[in-house]
Design a protein around this motif. Structure first.
Motif, PDB file in Angstrom:
ATOM      1  N   GLU A   1       0.754  -0.852  -0.204  1.00  0.00           N
ATOM      2  CA  GLU A   1      -0.213  -0.080  -0.302  1.00  0.00           C
ATOM      3  C   GLU A   1       0.939   1.083   0.333  1.00  0.00           C
ATOM      4  O   GLU A   1       0.299   2.362  -0.229  1.00  0.00           O
ATOM      5  CB  GLU A   1      -0.749  -0.197   1.677  1.00  0.00           C
ATOM      6  CG  GLU A   1      -1.721  -0.991   1.083  1.00  0.00           C
ATOM      7  CD  GLU A   1      -2.377  -1.166   2.716  1.00  0.00           C
ATOM      8  OE1 GLU A   1      -2.052  -0.656   3.778  1.00  0.00           O
ATOM      9  OE2 GLU A   1      -3.103  -2.329   2.679  1.00  0.00           O
ATOM     10  N   GLU A   2       2.291   0.825   0.434  1.00  0.00           N
ATOM     11  CA  GLU A   2       3.180   2.043   0.449  1.00  0.00           C
ATOM     12  C   GLU A   2       4.175   2.103  -0.547  1.00  0.00           C
ATOM     13  O   GLU A   2       4.898   1.153  -0.339  1.00  0.00           O
ATOM     14  CB  GLU A   2       3.381   2.618   2.063  1.00  0.00           C
ATOM     15  CG  GLU A   2       4.293   3.804   2.072  1.00  0.00           C
ATOM     16  CD  GLU A   2       6.064   4.433   2.251  1.00  0.00           C
ATOM     17  OE1 GLU A   2       5.990   3.722   1.026  1.00  0.00           O
ATOM     18  OE2 GLU A   2       6.171   4.946   2.340  1.00  0.00           O
ATOM     19  N   GLN A   3       4.497   2.696  -1.381  1.00  0.00           N
ATOM     20  CA  GLN A   3       5.276   2.492  -2.726  1.00  0.00           C
ATOM     21  C   GLN A   3       6.385   4.084  -2.826  1.00  0.00           C
ATOM     22  O   GLN A   3       7.493   4.152  -3.474  1.00  0.00           O
ATOM     23  CB  GLN A   3       4.480   2.900  -3.701  1.00  0.00           C
ATOM     24  CG  GLN A   3       3.478   1.892  -4.212  1.00  0.00           C
ATOM     25  CD  GLN A   3       3.806   0.376  -4.319  1.00  0.00           C
ATOM     26  OE1 GLN A   3       4.961  -0.105  -4.968  1.00  0.00           O
ATOM     27  NE2 GLN A   3       3.409  -0.447  -3.737  1.00  0.00           N
ATOM     28  N   GLY A   4       6.432   4.223  -1.597  1.00  0.00           N
ATOM     29  CA  GLY A   4       7.385   5.508  -1.582  1.00  0.00           C
ATOM     30  C   GLY A   4       9.187   5.396  -0.827  1.00  0.00           C
ATOM     31  O   GLY A   4       9.239   4.875  -0.688  1.00  0.00           O
ATOM     32  N   ALA A   5       9.516   5.866  -0.300  1.00  0.00           N
ATOM     33  CA  ALA A   5       9.960   6.529   0.828  1.00  0.00           C
ATOM     34  C   ALA A   5      10.400   5.326   2.312  1.00  0.00           C
ATOM     35  O   ALA A   5      11.551   4.944   2.225  1.00  0.00           O
ATOM     36  CB  ALA A   5      10.484   7.161   1.371  1.00  0.00           C
ATOM     37  N   HIS A   6       9.212   4.738   2.973  1.00  0.00           N
ATOM     38  CA  HIS A   6       9.534   3.911   3.658  1.00  0.00           C
ATOM     39  C   HIS A   6       9.852   2.727   2.811  1.00  0.00           C
ATOM     40  O   HIS A   6      10.632   1.023   3.051  1.00  0.00           O
ATOM     41  CB  HIS A   6       8.506   3.463   4.397  1.00  0.00           C
ATOM     42  CG  HIS A   6       8.446   4.390   5.085  1.00  0.00           C
ATOM     43  ND1 HIS A   6       7.379   5.688   5.358  1.00  0.00           N
ATOM     44  CD2 HIS A   6       8.930   4.857   7.323  1.00  0.00           C
ATOM     45  CE1 HIS A   6       7.956   6.525   6.300  1.00  0.00           C
ATOM     46  NE2 HIS A   6       8.336   5.981   7.126  1.00  0.00           N
ATOM     47  N   ARG A   7       9.207   2.134   1.378  1.00  0.00           N
ATOM     48  CA  ARG A   7       9.570   0.406   0.122  1.00  0.00           C
ATOM     49  C   ARG A   7      10.820   1.081   0.029  1.00  0.00           C
ATOM     50  O   ARG A   7      11.554  -0.038   0.616  1.00  0.00           O
ATOM     51  CB  ARG A   7       8.579   1.049  -0.196  1.00  0.00           C
ATOM     52  CG  ARG A   7       8.454  -0.323  -1.436  1.00  0.00           C
ATOM     53  CD  ARG A   7       7.741  -0.023  -2.545  1.00  0.00           C
ATOM     54  NE  ARG A   7       7.489  -1.675  -2.887  1.00  0.00           N
ATOM     55  CZ  ARG A   7       8.237  -1.384  -4.265  1.00  0.00           C
ATOM     56  NH1 ARG A   7       9.553  -0.903  -4.401  1.00  0.00           N
ATOM     57  NH2 ARG A   7       7.935  -2.809  -4.834  1.00  0.00           N
TER      58      ARG A   7
END
Length: 206
Positions: A150-156
């Motif tokens: 669900e998260e494709q940004g910095a954390h990923r």
């Protein structure tokens, strides 16, 4: 970020020396906060080491590099197979997409120094605030969002980078690009979410 140690490595040290204490535990943590760079060594059993170095904001990069080299050279004298000593921007004790990071590839009797940039491996830059944490509930939700796709940004991207380094240093892949790609593929097929669900089911049974 991590490494592997051979059996028979020292498991204890005099805690009176510099405030550092080694204890034979399933997870051993070594800290010495008497120095401007804080080394952290974690050993899981006798098979894996994690070395992180955090820089005080007042420490110049060249001074931090000298401390990193000292730590890496010290580790090279131990009976280990391989370890990575990592120091990233902006003075953090890990490699992140915030910027380039120093990496000392340590083997017994040998240290190879390099500087790597996550952008060279397809991971775009992010700001430190993009990786800001919160309370336990906030952090758990952020991690779950990554594992469920669900998260494709910095954390990923930070997870891909750290996992890629771990796979590289443990010999599971030949290099960092291969490690990042394996981590990405694992997330995309849903294996991360599957592991999380199994852990929750196990915890519910306790």
């Amino acid at each position: 970020v991590s490494g592997r140690s051979r059996r028979g490595a020292p498991s204890a040290a005099d805690p009176s020396e510099g405030g550092t204490r080694w204890t034979k535990l399933p997870a051993t943590v070594v800290r010495d906060r008497t120095r401007p760079v804080f080394p952290v060594l974690v050993t899981y059993g006798e098979t894996m080491d994690l070395i992180e170095v955090e820089q005080e904001r007042t420490l110049r990069r060249e001074e931090a590099a000298a401390w990193l080299r000292l730590l890496a050279d010290s580790l090279s004298g131990l009976p280990l197979e391989r370890a990575f000593v990592v120091h990233g921007e902006p003075g953090w004790d890990e490699a992140t997409p915030c910027g380039s990071f120093a990496l000392f590839d340590v083997r017994q009797g040998h240290v190879e120094e390099s500087r790597r940039d996550p952008a060279d491996f397809g991971l775009p830059r992010c700001a430190p605030d993009d990786l800001a944490g919160g309370d336990a509930e906030h952090n758990a939700a952020a991690l779950e969002a990554v594992l469920r796709g669900e998260e494709q940004g910095a954390h990923r991207n930070a997870l891909l980078l750290g996992t890629g380094l771990l796979l590289e240093v443990t010999g599971k892949v030949a290099d960092l690009p291969a490690g990042i790609e394996q981590a990405r593929a694992t997330l995309e097929v849903g294996n991360g979410a599957s592991v999380l669900d199994r852990l929750r089911a196990f915890a519910d049974e306790l």
